[in-house]
Design a protein around this motif. Structure first.
Motif, short mmCIF file in Angstrom:
data_model
loop_
_atom_site.label_atom_id
_atom_site.label_comp_id
_atom_site.label_asym_id
_atom_site.label_seq_id
_atom_site.Cartn_x
_atom_site.Cartn_y
_atom_site.Cartn_z
N ASP A 57 0.29 -1.01 0.48
CA ASP A 57 0.15 -0.31 0.15
C ASP A 57 0.82 1.82 -0.08
N SER A 58 0.53 2.49 -0.55
CA SER A 58 1.12 3.58 -0.48
C SER A 58 0.45 4.82 0.31
N TYR A 59 0.60 4.90 1.72
CA TYR A 59 -0.10 6.50 2.53
C TYR A 59 0.82 7.23 1.98
N LEU A 60 0.05 8.33 2.90
CA LEU A 60 -0.05 10.18 3.00
C LEU A 60 0.23 9.80 4.38
N LEU A 61 1.50 11.15 4.22
CA LEU A 61 0.99 11.37 5.65
C LEU A 61 0.76 13.54 5.72
N VAL A 62 0.09 13.93 6.27
CA VAL A 62 0.01 15.43 6.54
C VAL A 62 0.11 15.32 7.99
N LYS A 63 1.28 16.00 7.59
CA LYS A 63 1.23 16.35 9.06
C LYS A 63 1.16 17.76 9.81
N SER A 64 1.69 18.49 10.45
CA SER A 64 1.43 19.80 10.59
C SER A 64 2.24 20.51 11.14
N GLY A 65 3.49 20.28 11.16
CA GLY A 65 4.44 21.03 11.44
C GLY A 65 5.90 20.81 11.36
N GLU A 66 6.34 20.80 11.74
CA GLU A 66 7.74 19.99 11.48
C GLU A 66 8.20 20.13 13.55
N GLY A 67 7.70 20.03 14.26
CA GLY A 67 7.47 19.71 15.85
C GLY A 67 8.26 18.40 15.83
N GLU A 68 8.51 18.21 17.20
CA GLU A 68 8.77 16.74 17.26
C GLU A 68 8.36 15.81 17.11
N ILE A 69 6.31 16.29 17.74
CA ILE A 69 6.05 14.67 18.12
C ILE A 69 5.98 14.51 17.09
N TYR A 70 5.44 15.41 15.65
CA TYR A 70 4.96 14.76 15.00
C TYR A 70 6.33 14.67 13.97
N THR A 71 7.92 14.57 13.84
CA THR A 71 9.04 13.69 13.85
C THR A 71 8.71 12.62 13.98
N ARG A 72 8.56 12.18 14.91
CA ARG A 72 8.54 11.73 16.35
C ARG A 72 7.60 10.31 15.47
N PHE A 73 5.86 10.52 15.62
CA PHE A 73 4.97 9.86 15.02
C PHE A 73 4.90 9.43 13.60
N ALA A 74 5.85 10.14 12.69
CA ALA A 74 6.13 9.91 10.94
C ALA A 74 6.92 8.84 10.90
N GLU A 75 8.55 8.87 11.81
CA GLU A 75 9.07 8.00 12.35
C GLU A 75 9.08 6.32 12.26
N SER A 76 7.93 6.70 13.08
CA SER A 76 8.05 5.77 13.84
C SER A 76 6.70 4.55 12.75
N LEU A 77 5.58 5.25 12.72
CA LEU A 77 4.59 5.13 11.29
C LEU A 77 5.64 3.99 10.23
N ARG A 78 6.29 5.26 9.70
CA ARG A 78 7.07 4.80 8.47
C ARG A 78 7.94 3.65 8.98
N THR A 79 8.07 3.20 9.99
CA THR A 79 9.07 1.60 10.60
C THR A 79 7.80 0.65 10.77
N PHE A 80 6.84 1.08 11.41
CA PHE A 80 5.36 0.46 12.08
C PHE A 80 5.51 -0.05 9.86
N LEU A 81 5.15 0.36 9.14
CA LEU A 81 4.52 0.07 7.85
C LEU A 81 5.49 -0.69 7.47
N ALA A 82 6.86 -0.37 7.51
CA ALA A 82 7.85 -0.75 6.88
C ALA A 82 8.23 -2.61 7.22
N THR A 83 8.04 -3.17 9.00
CA THR A 83 7.83 -4.21 9.35
C THR A 83 6.91 -5.33 8.85
N ILE A 84 5.84 -4.32 8.65
CA ILE A 84 4.55 -5.04 8.04
C ILE A 84 4.62 -6.22 7.23
N ASP A 85 5.01 -4.79 5.94
CA ASP A 85 5.74 -4.90 4.42
C ASP A 85 6.86 -4.13 4.05
N LYS A 86 7.47 -4.47 3.96
CA LYS A 86 8.52 -3.53 3.88
C LYS A 86 8.85 -2.95 1.98
#
Length: 323
Positions: A37-66
């Motif tokens: 699947d291809s997913y689009l993440l729209v984040k409100s800014g460059e704050g730490e919580i958004y950066t951590r969320f984006a990095e973690s989401l990418r990792t979790f999705l790749a773990t399910i299917d690289k």
């Protein structure tokens, strides 16, 4: 014709080869066969919580299917030319934060939308003003914890608690009422105090903490903000009252105990929902994070002479209740 030179039109080798093609065709056209699947993440800014969320989401999705892909954009990218944009090619859209969610809600996207990191009170206010809407294919993970999870944690961690003080402004009266309503289930009495502004917080604290066992903080910026937090912590400490908090920073500052969902916790929940969205057509439209983190400030607990069970015990008990 020589009988020994006869060759059947369908030899075993040909049959197996042809069957393999047929099986492959069946798998490719079967709903059980899942392409990346291809997913689009729209984040409100460059704050730490958004950066951590984006990095973690990418990792979790790749773990399910690289081969899963995650593209990151910002609110202005999806609202500039929404009709001609290529955003409609994605299998699902995730938004992080209020600004991003408002931008995504304006799109005519027919597939799954997951809005995250939105306080419930903000969602309700924006919904009333028509600035943020959520259609049937949209699902929201609120920022914060369900009331019963918080009260149950207080019961587990501070079992002698009877009276809980909750301070808030009129903007959070609905949450305070929800806490009061759920408290009976755990044998608590709620002392709810409304304040008009941050200038009246300390006066209200000094006048209303008598016979209080726990001061329960709620994410009301009128009461709990960077200007009042230290004074609230000191007032509660001087009256020998533990403070139950809603964030890691609050516990680090001196609250005895707290529960929250980190960006990594929310990303884990989102990846699970996305992965199973086809098998779960009855997915809730609004929900709280499934995963959470408990923090204990051991120095504060020791100073108040309070024995708090270890985090592993508390987490296991809460998870067992929520299965």
């Amino acid at each position: 014709m020589n009988p020994h030179s006869y060759r059947a039109p369908w030899s075993i080798k040909t049959f197996l080869k042809t069957s393999g093609y047929v099986l492959a065709l069946i798998l490719l056209t079967s709903p059980l066969y899942c392409l990346a699947d291809s997913y689009l993440l729209v984040k409100s800014g460059e704050g730490e919580i958004y950066t951590r969320f984006a990095e973690s989401l990418r990792t979790f999705l790749a773990t399910i299917d690289k081969t899963n892909t995650l593209t990151i954009r910002y609110p202005k990218d999806v609202t500039a030319t929404p009709q001609s944009s290529d955003i409609y090619r994605y299998d699902a859209i995730i938004s992080a934060g209020i600004e991003a969610s408002m931008a995504v809600s304006s799109l005519n996207f027919k597939k799954t939308i997951l809005m995250t990191m939105i306080p419930k009170e903000s969602f309700e206010t924006l919904g009333e003003s028509k600035k943020l809407s959520c259609s049937k294919n949209c699902h929201i993970i609120f920022l914060g914890q369900p009331v019963e999870r918080q009260l149950r944690l207080i019961k587990l961690a501070l079992p002698n608690t009877k009276q809980i003080a909750v301070f808030g402004s009129k903007n959070y009266i609905q949450l305070i009422n929800e806490i009061s309503k759920s408290a009976n289930k755990f044998g608590f009495t709620i002392n709810s105090i409304l304040v008009s502004d941050e200038n009246s917080v300390l006066t209200a604290l000094n006048q209303n903490l008598t016979n209080t066992d726990v001061l329960m903080a709620i994410p009301d910026p009128t009461v709990f903000n960077r200007y009042t937090a230290r004074a609230i912590l000191l007032t509660a400490f001087h009256q020998h009252i533990p403070l139950f908090a809603y964030s890691k920073s609050f516990v680090r500052a001196g609250a005895t105990l707290g529960i929250y969902s980190s960006p990594e916790d929310v990303a884990r929940h989102v990846s699970a929902l996305l992965t199973h969205r086809h098998q779960n057509p009855g997915m809730q439209q609004v929900m709280y994070p499934k995963y959470f983190t408990i923090n204990i400030n051991q120095r504060a607990a020791d100073a108040l002479n309070i024995a708090v069970p270890n985090i592993q015990y508390l987490e296991s008990k809460l998870k067992a209740y929520e299965k």
